[in-house]
Design a protein around this motif. Structure first.
Motif, short mmCIF file in Angstrom:
data_model
loop_
_atom_site.label_atom_id
_atom_site.label_comp_id
_atom_site.label_asym_id
_atom_site.label_seq_id
_atom_site.Cartn_x
_atom_site.Cartn_y
_atom_site.Cartn_z
N GLY A 1 -14.01 -6.11 -5.49
CA GLY A 1 -13.28 -6.80 -6.55
C GLY A 1 -14.22 -7.54 -7.48
N TYR A 2 -13.67 -7.93 -8.65
CA TYR A 2 -14.40 -8.78 -9.57
C TYR A 2 -14.28 -10.21 -9.05
N THR A 3 -15.29 -11.00 -9.31
CA THR A 3 -15.26 -12.35 -8.77
C THR A 3 -15.44 -13.38 -9.85
N GLN B 1 -9.68 -6.22 -16.76
CA GLN B 1 -10.60 -6.35 -15.63
C GLN B 1 -11.54 -5.15 -15.62
N TYR C 1 -15.37 0.25 -8.68
CA TYR C 1 -14.43 -0.73 -9.20
C TYR C 1 -13.28 0.00 -9.87
#
Lengths: 432, 174
Positions: free
Chosen positions: A34-36, A305, A318
């Motif tokens: 995931g993106y953080t 995102q 991703y």
């Protein structure tokens, strides 16, 4: 994915076939990261936390979201309610799917939200009609209703994109004045039929019950097509700042025209040339002329995102995700590039794809840790194509100097937005 | 048609269109007298303008008392939108869009001042006060002469300098 678990690269810089996730199944999905907004946790032996050891909270009559989500809020331009317009922008970068929660719906309020008693509110339809009529909210509740998903976008959304240099701000600041909801109400055509419109009539002047009694002129053609007197937003009554207890809703058109706190519709043979349509919601052109009656929010998309503030959590696979919409119809296709527009891959569109509503697009991406420039480009079924930013500013102009992100002297930007990913995984707004 | 079909997904709203035409007819008939207080829109040809009149000389003290706090003394400075042009609008940069260099129609002044101003007490000005403020602002913007009287006859005849500065973006939708 027909060749085992190896995804198929279909454009440069690691864009994968849009069917990868569907066909790859759990084994492939497990490699996703995931993106953080912060650093990820490291693995430790699991224990029972306190919430697993005591009974939970009592269910309230109207539930609020988890306290851990408190940072997901609108950003405000005028939090003290000073004597000027108030803008609240939707955190699109922290949202998923296609529905905007009511408390996060964007707002532009010229003079705040009036505190309207629904029992005293009235809607009047008069002017060039056979029977001038007044409606109570209770009366409108008995009318046949329709529900539809539809986005609404401020004509001034994305105004920072007119800046000569890319403004380093997040998606919320750049494009946060668009939201999408399920709207339920009474078709305006039903009420106009009851009033009996004069065949010579061509326009409607719609007026709100707020302090400035904001007015906009709307072509009768739109009023007889899909215009709605909206009473509900995502199943509950409209939020106060979105027009409680009723607003005009014009699917696909500039948000300011969908008059909130609607109290009066005057049927006329001419536009009123009201203040907003004479000044604020006109679009200056490079030759000194200006567009008026812009009406339509044209085909547009952006990647939500990743986007600025959402950092890549190391190389790996991703999901690129974003929103596309068009005031002219349905989204037909969204293409995504990871190399600044040189090569493109077709994104998957989340069903149902609906007319004049947010369409969520997604595409798997294997980021190898090297710099990349992400873009999305939307196509609608009326044949419109989202322009590049360069194409857009060639036609509509570019400012000589950047303005504060909250200002919007120029409007209706629908060009492509570019996010640059650096080797550290940080995302920046660029022009590409 | 209400919603269009997207990508082969069924047109589920079609039934409700026929359904919606069947109105319960619950609108209450109203007379012009019933709605007079709300019937305040002014059309560009002057329809809707009330009786009354005003001049710039009459407007100046009203402006000083009720408008200057936000819009600045004599229309200069202030925190609210500019009322006076700082030059012609020649591109998307530079001059702010104001009455004298941008607004296409004169009646917009009366309509907007009456419904929306002063910001903290909208709809409290008398019609004479609105005519006077309209005259005052048109004089400051050098659109009319200093002693011109603004009323239901004269205001719609005022020709705004930028009246030809507009292109309708979507004429087919009007």
């Amino acid at each position: 994915m027909t060749k085992g678990l190896e995804p198929i690269a279909i454009a440069a810089n690691g864009l994968l076939d849009r069917r990868t996730f569907i066909k790859g199944g759990a084994a492939f999905a497990a490699t996703l990261s995931g993106y953080t907004e912060t650093q990820g946790a490291t693995a430790q032996p699991l224990t029972d936390d306190s919430w697993s050891l005591i009974p939970g909270a009592t269910t309230p009559p109207y539930e609020q979201r988890s306290r851990f989500e408190a940072k997901v809020t609108r950003t405000l331009t005028n939090p003290k309610g000073e004597a000027r317009v108030q803008n609240a922008r939707t955190p699109l970068h922290l949202s998923q799917g296609t529905v905007t929660p009511n408390g996060l719906h964007f707002v532009v309020a010229q003079s705040g939200a009036p505190d309207i008693d629904p029992a005293k509110h009235r809607l009047v339809i008069h002017g060039m009609v056979k029977r001038p009529l007044m409606f109570t909210l209770d009366a409108l509740e008995r009318y046949p209703k329709v529900s539809r998903m539809a986005f609404i976008e401020c004509g001034g959304n994305s105004a920072p994109m007119f800046s000569p240099q890319p403004i380093q701000a997040n998606l919320q600041t750049l494009h946060g004045m668009v939201s999408c909801s399920e709207w339920t109400g009474v078709l305006l055509s039903t009420l106009l039929a009851e009033a009996g419109v004069d065949p010579e009539a061509k326009w409607l002047i719609a007026e709100g019950a707020d302090a400035p009694t904001l007015t906009r002129s709307v072509p009768l053609k739109k009023g007889l097509d899909d215009a709605m007197i909206a009473l509900y937003q995502n199943g509950e009554r409209l939020m106060p700042a979105n027009g409680y207890p009723m607003r005009l809703f014009l699917p696909g058109w500039e948000g300011n025209m969908s008059i909130k706190w609607l109290r009066r519709i005057q049927v006329t043979d001419t536009p009123g040339m009201t203040f907003p349509e004479s000044k604020t919601y006109t679009q200056l052109l490079p030759n000194g002329k200006a567009y008026q009656f812009y009406f339509v929010e044209e085909v547009k998309s952006f990647i939500t995102q990743p986007s600025p503030g959402l950092t890549m959590n190391g190389p790996g696979t991703y999901e690129i995700s974003g929103i596309a919409y068009s005031g002219e119809g349905c989204i037909k296709r969204v293409m995504v590039s990871a190399d600044g527009g040189k090569t493109w891959a077709q994104a998957a569109l989340q069903a149902p794809v609906q007319d004049k509503a947010f369409t969520r697009f997604r595409l798997p991406w294997r980021w190898d840790g090297s710099p990349a420039i992400l873009q999305s480009r939307a196509y609608d079924d009326a044949g419109n194509v989202q322009p590049t930013r360069a194409e857009f500013v060639t036609e509509r102009g570019e400012l000589k100097a950047p303005l504060p992100p909250a200002a919007f002297p120029n409007q209706h930007f629908n060009g492509i937005t570019s996010w640059a990913i650096d080797a550290k995984g940080e995302v920046k707004h660029v022009y590409a | 048609m209400f919603t269009r079909k997207c990508l082969g997904i069924g047109l589920v709203m079609s039934a409700s269109v026929a359904y919606a035409a069947d109105s319960p007819n619950l609108g209450t008939p109203v007379t012009p007298a019933d709605i007079a207080a709300w019937d305040i829109s002014i059309l560009p040809d002057g329809r809707g303008l009330p009786a009354g009149s005003g001049t710039a000389a009459q407007g100046a003290p009203i402006y000083a008392q009720k408008c200057a706090a936000c819009h600045g003394e004599n229309g200069k400075g202030g925190t609210a939108s500019a009322l006076l042009p700082r030059g012609p609008v020649t591109s998307i940069n530079g001059a702010e869009r104001t009455i004298g260099n941008f607004w296409p129609v004169s009646t917009t002044l009366f309509d907007y001042i009456r419904r929306a101003m002063p910001w903290q007490q909208p709809k409290t000005l008398t019609n004479d006060e609105v005519y006077a403020l309209t005259a005052y602002l048109l004089v400051l913007n050098k659109v009319i002469g200093e002693s011109d009287v603004m009323n239901a006859e004269t205001l719609p005849k005022v020709r705004m300098p930028n009246r030809d500065g507009f292109i309708v973006r979507f004429p087919g939708k009007m």
